[in-house]
Design a protein around this motif. Sequence first.
Motif, PDB file in Angstrom:
ATOM      1  N   LYS A 126       0.952  -1.078  -0.003  1.00  0.00           N
ATOM      2  CA  LYS A 126      -0.013   0.089   0.127  1.00  0.00           C
ATOM      3  C   LYS A 126       0.910   1.152   0.031  1.00  0.00           C
ATOM      4  CE  LYS A 126      -3.806  -2.300   2.419  1.00  0.00           C
ATOM      5  NZ  LYS A 126      -2.969  -3.576   2.614  1.00  0.00           N
ATOM      6  N   ASP A 127       2.083   1.052   0.149  1.00  0.00           N
ATOM      7  CA  ASP A 127       2.960   2.230   0.385  1.00  0.00           C
ATOM      8  C   ASP A 127       3.272   2.688  -1.154  1.00  0.00           C
ATOM      9  OD1 ASP A 127       5.167   3.914   0.324  1.00  0.00           O
ATOM     10  OD2 ASP A 127       6.631   2.716   1.498  1.00  0.00           O
ATOM     11  N   LYS A 128       2.983   4.072  -1.500  1.00  0.00           N
ATOM     12  CA  LYS A 128       3.037   4.695  -2.833  1.00  0.00           C
ATOM     13  C   LYS A 128       4.242   5.661  -2.934  1.00  0.00           C
ATOM     14  CE  LYS A 128      -0.704   2.565  -4.370  1.00  0.00           C
ATOM     15  NZ  LYS A 128      -0.188   1.163  -4.314  1.00  0.00           N
ATOM     16  N   ASP A 134      16.561   5.340  -3.313  1.00  0.00           N
ATOM     17  CA  ASP A 134      16.787   6.917  -3.139  1.00  0.00           C
ATOM     18  C   ASP A 134      15.764   7.235  -2.057  1.00  0.00           C
ATOM     19  OD1 ASP A 134      19.141   7.247  -4.394  1.00  0.00           O
ATOM     20  OD2 ASP A 134      18.036   7.615  -6.226  1.00  0.00           O
ATOM     21  N   ASP A 135      14.423   6.751  -2.224  1.00  0.00           N
ATOM     22  CA  ASP A 135      13.335   7.099  -1.358  1.00  0.00           C
ATOM     23  C   ASP A 135      13.582   6.722  -0.037  1.00  0.00           C
ATOM     24  OD1 ASP A 135      12.091   8.552  -3.555  1.00  0.00           O
ATOM     25  OD2 ASP A 135      10.878   6.685  -4.181  1.00  0.00           O
ATOM     26  N   THR A 182       8.866  -0.776   9.981  1.00  0.00           N
ATOM     27  CA  THR A 182      10.192  -0.185   9.120  1.00  0.00           C
ATOM     28  C   THR A 182       9.403  -0.155   7.608  1.00  0.00           C
ATOM     29  OG1 THR A 182      10.303  -2.474   8.819  1.00  0.00           O
ATOM     30  CG2 THR A 182      12.077  -1.367   9.890  1.00  0.00           C
ATOM     31  N   VAL A 183      10.274   0.402   6.791  1.00  0.00           N
ATOM     32  CA  VAL A 183       9.545   0.893   5.529  1.00  0.00           C
ATOM     33  C   VAL A 183       9.731  -0.096   4.531  1.00  0.00           C
ATOM     34  CG1 VAL A 183       9.278   3.441   5.858  1.00  0.00           C
ATOM     35  CG2 VAL A 183      11.337   2.463   4.582  1.00  0.00           C
ATOM     36  N   ALA A 184      10.807  -1.010   4.576  1.00  0.00           N
ATOM     37  CA  ALA A 184      11.212  -1.859   3.562  1.00  0.00           C
ATOM     38  C   ALA A 184      11.803  -3.177   4.004  1.00  0.00           C
ATOM     39  CB  ALA A 184      12.099  -0.984   2.597  1.00  0.00           C
ATOM     40  N   MET A 202       3.206  -6.963  -0.886  1.00  0.00           N
ATOM     41  CA  MET A 202       4.365  -6.177  -0.746  1.00  0.00           C
ATOM     42  C   MET A 202       4.984  -6.146  -2.141  1.00  0.00           C
ATOM     43  SD  MET A 202       6.594  -7.546   2.589  1.00  0.00           S
ATOM     44  CE  MET A 202       7.866  -6.618   2.477  1.00  0.00           C
ATOM     45  N   ASN A 203       5.695  -5.022  -2.399  1.00  0.00           N
ATOM     46  CA  ASN A 203       6.146  -4.596  -3.746  1.00  0.00           C
ATOM     47  C   ASN A 203       7.648  -4.637  -3.715  1.00  0.00           C
ATOM     48  OD1 ASN A 203       4.008  -4.596  -5.482  1.00  0.00           O
ATOM     49  ND2 ASN A 203       3.472  -2.524  -4.889  1.00  0.00           N
TER      50      ASN A 203
END
Lengths: 484, 245
Positions: A126-128, A134-135, A182-184, A202-203
């Motif tokens: 769902k994380d856009k 880099d993000d 955590t984001v990733a 997840m992506n």
Amino acid sequence: MNKWLKSILTLIVLMFGMFVGGTTSFAADKPHYTIATDTTYPPFEFQDKDGEYRGIDMDMLKAISKEEGFTYTLKPMSFNAGVQAIQAGQVDGLLAGMSITPEREKSFDFSVPYYKTGVVIAVNGKDKDNKSLDDLKGKKVAVKTGTAGAQYAQSIAKEYDLKLSFFNDSNTMYNDVKVGNTVAAFEDQPVMAYAINQGTDMNIITKPVNTGGYGFGVKKGANAELLKSFDKGYDKLVKSGEYDKIVQNYLGDNSYNYKKNAANEAAAKPTIWNILKENKSALLDGLFKTIQLTLIGIILASIWGMLLAVMGVMPSKIMRGISTSIIYLFRGLPMLVLAFFIYIGLPNLTGSKIPAFTAGVITLVLNEGAYIASFVKGGFLSVDKGQLEAARSLGMPYGKAMRKVVMPQGIRLTIPSFINQFIITLKDTSILSAIGIIELTQTGTLIIARNLQGFRVWLIIGAMYLIVITLLTWLSNWMEKRIK
Amino acid sequence: MAAIVDVKDVHKSYGSNEVLKGIDLEVQEGEVVVMIGPSGSGKSTFLRTLNHLEDTDSGKIVINGWDVSDSKTNIDKTRETIGMVFQHFNLFPHLTVLENMTLAPVELGKYSKDEAEAKALELLDRVGLRDKADVKPTTLSGGQKQRVAIARALEMNPKIMLFDEPTSALDPEMVGDVLQVMKDLAKDGMTMIVVTHEMGFAKQVADRVVFFADGLINEQGKPEDVFNHPQHERTKDFLDKVLNA
């Protein structure tokens, strides 16, 4: 007095002899190996609903062992613990989707690469916002301890100002990303792709880096025979087409669905009752192992602790010194450190394996024994010194006076502490899950790795501990009354 | 009469504090010696050196023919011949009265269990507590405890009995029973050394009264002499205080 001293020393020697002599040997004509794998790393290894280990690695190992004529005992543990167990010589080989890296080649001998891999980064489905490396600058990311992904993340952590969170298995790591701590996650490409394919939301946002292959690893310079068998067997499987069949079975169309097969009923209706029903035998096995560890641990720890306590009140300064030092040492060491030291540290030094269960029992004996020793010694010391004087005045030698007069009274004072220690020991056995003993806590970890029902499973496990502790407390209280 | 206790020039210090400053004492077989004196005068410490519950720094102690001050002496064997009675009884609370009495002789192989029990019951009879044989000491009064303790010491057939303030921890109405047991014992010819504040007992039973002060034997003699005609100021002072209190 000398006889008294001698008999105690003999007992100590016997106790250590018991542990050291406790290793079993296989007398079969086929070579037998102990092989470690990860607890959950689909599609390479995971436990199916019957508690059996399946996956590409597992099916391949089974086929190779048949082909090459060896037998093996499988030891599922966290990947990180597996790496250490190899280095300690506790296991012969590690087959756990392990990337062959130059770093690892310093301490491992690897088979031929049997599966292509590389590290990828995946974010919440769902994380856009996070679409590239880099993000992720300045953000918190999840890695699995000891993996190629972790190594890669560490190598770029400075450049991208990443803050790393370490996990012991993939599921917990994915969950951490999903709940947003955590984001990733940094994960091996085939595993991540498979998890997403199987419905993990997840992506993948990067191309594979540090590409290479998975290899079967043994400790550098050891088990050359096993490694050769593996390579030969793998070669045969590839030629006969069986290897492709195994891979297709997990990755092809209409492939074996890990999640469905792992937890089909629980996934449909994950009620506590369903979880209990489905994992009944695993839970009972875990419970049994916990009780076994507790009982053996507390009995031996009591004997050991009382010996130390007796030494601690002896007239000999040397004996008192030995007792005090041992108590100080093992009370001061965290139990987890002690367990790792015995299971992983000692074999590194001595070169001989210690089975996890034995290592666990020794850990319990040394740790709980030190606590028992100090309160039993306290019990002995709190007996009025007039008691010893009276006994000695009647002509009883020191040893006899201690045994017949002081110690029975001292022990009686410590009964409540013994009951308390009993309960603490039961709870402390959960720490031993870290060295791969599949007791109640580790059973919970394994079930959750399959069905992802953390809340319900831990509720069940917690309740089981409470029930056993309640029963133990009743039993102890009943015994205490009888003694009085 | 042979000297059963022979003490020569015994010294003992706790750190820099010298509590025994050179004690000489001879006790004859069958003699009852009562040691009196102010607290801290060293009389209890001295009594405890006799069966080596306390070490000495120098001097010689021979008791029942054993040299207690020699570290090579078998102290356990020596102690079998010396009965000791403590101020706080020191009965073994986890054992019954009978077990308290039979533990040591049976453990040390002096008597069989049956012999030891028969003898114990006889002794309990003598101190008037036969009916208490099977109870735990905690159910007894102080006076009863001390009589059991005396019987326990006698069970070993000692040649001499040492009493360390045997009535000091008792309620006043209990003192009489214990003193009676001790008087009977003296009458039967037991050699006894008694540290006590019971001046009545000293006057009545003692063959000799020994007055301790400041780590030394200040004065000794027949009770009537010491009590009625003390030679030293220190003795006089003490007796004035305890007798006219």
